[in-house]
Scaffold this active site. Structure first.
Site, PDB file in Angstrom:
ATOM      1  CE  LYS A  11      75.356  41.206  62.395  1.00 51.64           C
ATOM      2  NZ  LYS A  11      75.195  40.878  63.809  1.00 51.64           N
ATOM      3  CE1 TYR A  51      70.211  38.620  63.380  1.00 53.04           C
ATOM      4  CE2 TYR A  51      69.673  40.350  61.978  1.00 53.04           C
ATOM      5  CZ  TYR A  51      70.647  39.622  62.853  1.00 53.04           C
ATOM      6  OH  TYR A  51      72.051  39.652  62.602  1.00 53.04           O
ATOM      7  NE  ARG A  87      78.917  31.696  65.369  1.00 58.10           N
ATOM      8  CZ  ARG A  87      78.028  32.429  65.658  1.00 58.10           C
ATOM      9  NH1 ARG A  87      77.001  32.810  65.089  1.00 58.10           N
ATOM     10  NH2 ARG A  87      78.039  33.157  66.813  1.00 58.10           N
ATOM     11  CG  ASN A 114      78.372  41.556  66.075  1.00 61.39           C
ATOM     12  OD1 ASN A 114      77.603  41.949  65.044  1.00 61.39           O
ATOM     13  ND2 ASN A 114      78.032  40.763  66.893  1.00 61.39           N
ATOM     14  CG  HIS A 117      73.971  36.578  60.603  1.00 56.64           C
ATOM     15  ND1 HIS A 117      73.528  36.269  61.772  1.00 56.64           N
ATOM     16  CD2 HIS A 117      73.938  35.430  59.723  1.00 56.64           C
ATOM     17  CE1 HIS A 117      72.868  35.289  61.647  1.00 56.64           C
ATOM     18  NE2 HIS A 117      73.063  34.899  60.448  1.00 56.64           N
ATOM     19  CD  GLU A 128      70.578  32.252  59.364  1.00 58.01           C
ATOM     20  OE1 GLU A 128      70.275  32.392  60.650  1.00 58.01           O
ATOM     21  OE2 GLU A 128      71.916  32.354  59.230  1.00 58.01           O
TER      22      GLU A 128
HETATM   23  P1  IDP Z   1      75.845  35.894  67.041  1.00 67.26           P
HETATM   24  O1  IDP Z   1      75.662  37.051  65.983  1.00 67.26           O
HETATM   25  O2  IDP Z   1      77.237  36.021  67.553  1.00 67.26           O
HETATM   26  O3  IDP Z   1      75.286  34.501  66.468  1.00 67.26           O
HETATM   27  P2  IDP Z   1      73.362  36.166  68.533  1.00 67.26           P
HETATM   28  O4  IDP Z   1      73.353  35.807  69.954  1.00 67.26           O
HETATM   29  O5  IDP Z   1      72.477  35.382  67.483  1.00 67.26           O
HETATM   30  O6  IDP Z   1      75.034  36.586  68.202  1.00 67.26           O
HETATM   31  O7  IDP Z   1      72.928  37.701  68.288  1.00 67.26           O
HETATM   32  C1  IDP Z   1      72.403  38.313  67.081  1.00 67.26           C
HETATM   33  C2  IDP Z   1      73.068  39.726  66.918  1.00 67.26           C
HETATM   34  O8  IDP Z   1      72.224  40.369  68.039  1.00 67.26           O
HETATM   35  C3  IDP Z   1      74.507  39.714  67.463  1.00 67.26           C
HETATM   36  O9  IDP Z   1      75.370  39.506  66.281  1.00 67.26           O
HETATM   37  C4  IDP Z   1      74.383  41.242  67.599  1.00 67.26           C
HETATM   38  O10 IDP Z   1      74.595  42.034  66.722  1.00 67.26           O
HETATM   39  C5  IDP Z   1      73.187  41.373  68.537  1.00 67.26           C
HETATM   40  N1  IDP Z   1      73.210  41.175  69.821  1.00 67.26           N
HETATM   41  C6  IDP Z   1      73.355  39.996  70.465  1.00 67.26           C
HETATM   42  N2  IDP Z   1      73.413  40.252  71.814  1.00 67.26           N
HETATM   43  C7  IDP Z   1      73.177  41.421  72.095  1.00 67.26           C
HETATM   44  C8  IDP Z   1      73.252  42.279  73.237  1.00 67.26           C
HETATM   45  O11 IDP Z   1      73.339  41.934  74.289  1.00 67.26           O
HETATM   46  N3  IDP Z   1      73.078  43.859  73.064  1.00 67.26           N
HETATM   47  C9  IDP Z   1      72.777  44.429  71.889  1.00 67.26           C
HETATM   48  N4  IDP Z   1      72.929  43.503  70.735  1.00 67.26           N
HETATM   49  C10 IDP Z   1      73.075  42.156  70.791  1.00 67.26           C
HETATM   50 MG    MG Z   2      73.407  34.004  66.276  1.00 66.82          MG
END
Ligand code: IDP
Ligand code: MG
Length: 140
Positions: A11, A51, A87, A114, A117, A128
């Site tokens: 990212k 997304y 993961r 974070n 992805h 994807e």
């Molecule tokens: P993942 O990336 O661990 O699969 P997901 O729930 O699919 O997590 O969420 C997609 C992305 O959305 C996350 O990687 C993060 O960048 C963002 N995200 C998820 N939850 C939050 C939140 O509570 N606040 C802000 N951004 C979030």
């Molecule tokens: Mg996800």
């Protein structure tokens, strides 16, 4: 166990800090092979489409803005149980909850920024991967 492929994105927070190689080293140390990779700057339409599954979540607009704030590196990772293996090496969505040694524990800036992805299922991995790559771009 089966050899699988999964879609990974490094990212914008990570490309900005020049962490592509450090993150790739984590994938390779975990037994994942980078079988396709390219650096892109996503358009808003591309980020929103990728997304779309999160369109109803409160963080969707912020997430799309973040994902177009700089370049990303999109990748196909291949290996035994690649979806779960990736993961595992990524760590929890919120770096505060991520296990020691994971990418998000070591590199993530926040729950949003974070660093990586990763597809969450084999079915979504296929969708994807097809979003970003054609078959001839993937060399296993
Ligand atoms: P993942 O990336 O661990 O699969 P997901 O729930 O699919 O997590 O969420 C997609 C992305 O959305 C996350 O990687 C993060 O960048 C963002 N995200 C998820 N939850 C939050 C939140 O509570 N606040 C802000 N951004 C979030
Ligand atoms: Mg996800």
């Amino acid at each position: 166990m089966a050899v699988e492929r999964t879609l990974s994105i490094i990212k914008p927070d990570a490309t900005r800090r020049n962490l592509t190689g450090a993150i790739n080293a984590k994938f390779e140390a975990a037994g994942l092979r980078i079988v396709a990779q390219k650096r892109l700057w996503l358009s808003r339409a591309q980020a929103e489409a990728f997304y779309a599954v999160h369109a109803q979540r409160p963080f969707y607009n912020d997430l799309c803005n973040f994902m177009i704030s700089g370049p990303v590196v999109v990748q196909v990772l291949q290996g035994e149980n690649a979806v779960l293996a990736n993961r595992d090496v990524m760590g929890a969505t919120n770096p505060a909850n991520a296990a020691a040694g994971t990418i998000r524990k070591e590199f993530a800036e926040s729950i949003e920024a974070n660093s990586v992805h990763g597809s969450d299922s084999a079915e979504n991995a296929a969708i994807e991967i097809a979003f970003f790559f054609s078959g001839i771009e993937i060399v296993g």
